[in-house]
Enzyme design. Sequence first.
Site, PDB file in Angstrom:
ATOM      1  N   LYS A  17       0.745  -1.096   0.125  1.00  0.00           N
ATOM      2  CA  LYS A  17       0.289   0.166  -0.141  1.00  0.00           C
ATOM      3  C   LYS A  17       1.049   1.317   0.180  1.00  0.00           C
ATOM      4  CE  LYS A  17       0.888   1.118   4.633  1.00  0.00           C
ATOM      5  NZ  LYS A  17       1.322   2.170   4.376  1.00  0.00           N
ATOM      6  N   ASP A 166      -3.339  -1.745  10.472  1.00  0.00           N
ATOM      7  CA  ASP A 166      -2.791  -1.483   8.692  1.00  0.00           C
ATOM      8  C   ASP A 166      -3.853  -2.580   8.165  1.00  0.00           C
ATOM      9  OD1 ASP A 166      -1.829   1.009   8.641  1.00  0.00           O
ATOM     10  OD2 ASP A 166      -0.007  -0.333   8.359  1.00  0.00           O
TER      11      ASP A 166
END
Length: 344
Positions: A17, A166
Amino acid sequence: MQALPMSSIAVTHPPAKLNLFLELMGKREDGYHDIDTVMVAIDWRDQLRVQQSETPGVQLAVQWMPSLGIVARELGVAPDSDQARSLLAIPADSRNLVYRALARFAEHFGLATGFSCQLAKSIPAGAGMGGASSDAASALLCAATLSGIPRDHPDLVVLAAELGSDIPFFLGNAATLWTAARAQGRGEQLTPIALTTQLNTVVAFPATSLSTAKIYSESSIPDTPQPADAFIAALETGDWGSITSHMCNRLQEPASKIAPQIDEILKSMWHLGLRGCQLTGSGSACFGLAESAIHATRLASQLRNQYSAVQQRVVRSDADRQSLPTARVVAASSVLVPASIQIE
């Protein structure tokens, strides 16, 4: 959904990401920071293979792909050097989030069996790209698929948030794996974002891993934190100028003080023609947006000529994560599984 035969192997490719926006909103009583961040999944991926085993516990094997030697050469370090060991040594025990995710899954759901797992790394460690968190989320999804646990089971989200801030982003929800999402609070409060344009990006990882805890400890909360609303509005309309002008990463300044080469790389990216150039997460990976895939490839080649000891990739926002059709099933009973997981 029933458990699959013990011979079944779940194979998936966890994505990295990028943090397109990251603001510090305040300090929490538990020691963490309240953040407002926008994350987007990209097509820089690891590979994960998970199989149930009759023996309780987790057996994890980790390797770099295509090989440790090739990755070390990309980073400009000798494969047998202390620097290479610092950058590329990935634990295969309880220090690894995949190991902890599978162990916690088995404990939580009371499984008498265990898991055998092979993790092939491509996403750099200590780069701020969420590789370990993505691997852990995929491990939970693979374990659920093999064990007959529905992927919309609410306890999966609880386990993900427990393991790391996350991880819920990479886990997604029952209907989809998000390409982009806003994360607030400690990072566990997620709101999906619709991307109206594909993001073509050049990512550069210098041979430096940064400690997230260290970066946060050196950071400062602004007197007037700026929420991500304006940036999200630009992202949803696809306004290129507004997207790049509203990008922000509050952790970039403390990271650059610890690793000065970050500023040097970002300035080079900007001068070459990339826009929105900034750090991702707590670093040390840097990225910049290009107007097209062809433009990104050309600028990445020019950047590579300037920095031979920097691992680079041309990546794009990972549109493959937007839906979950039926995956192909091999040597196993017919079952609906996420598109990101193939059963062998």
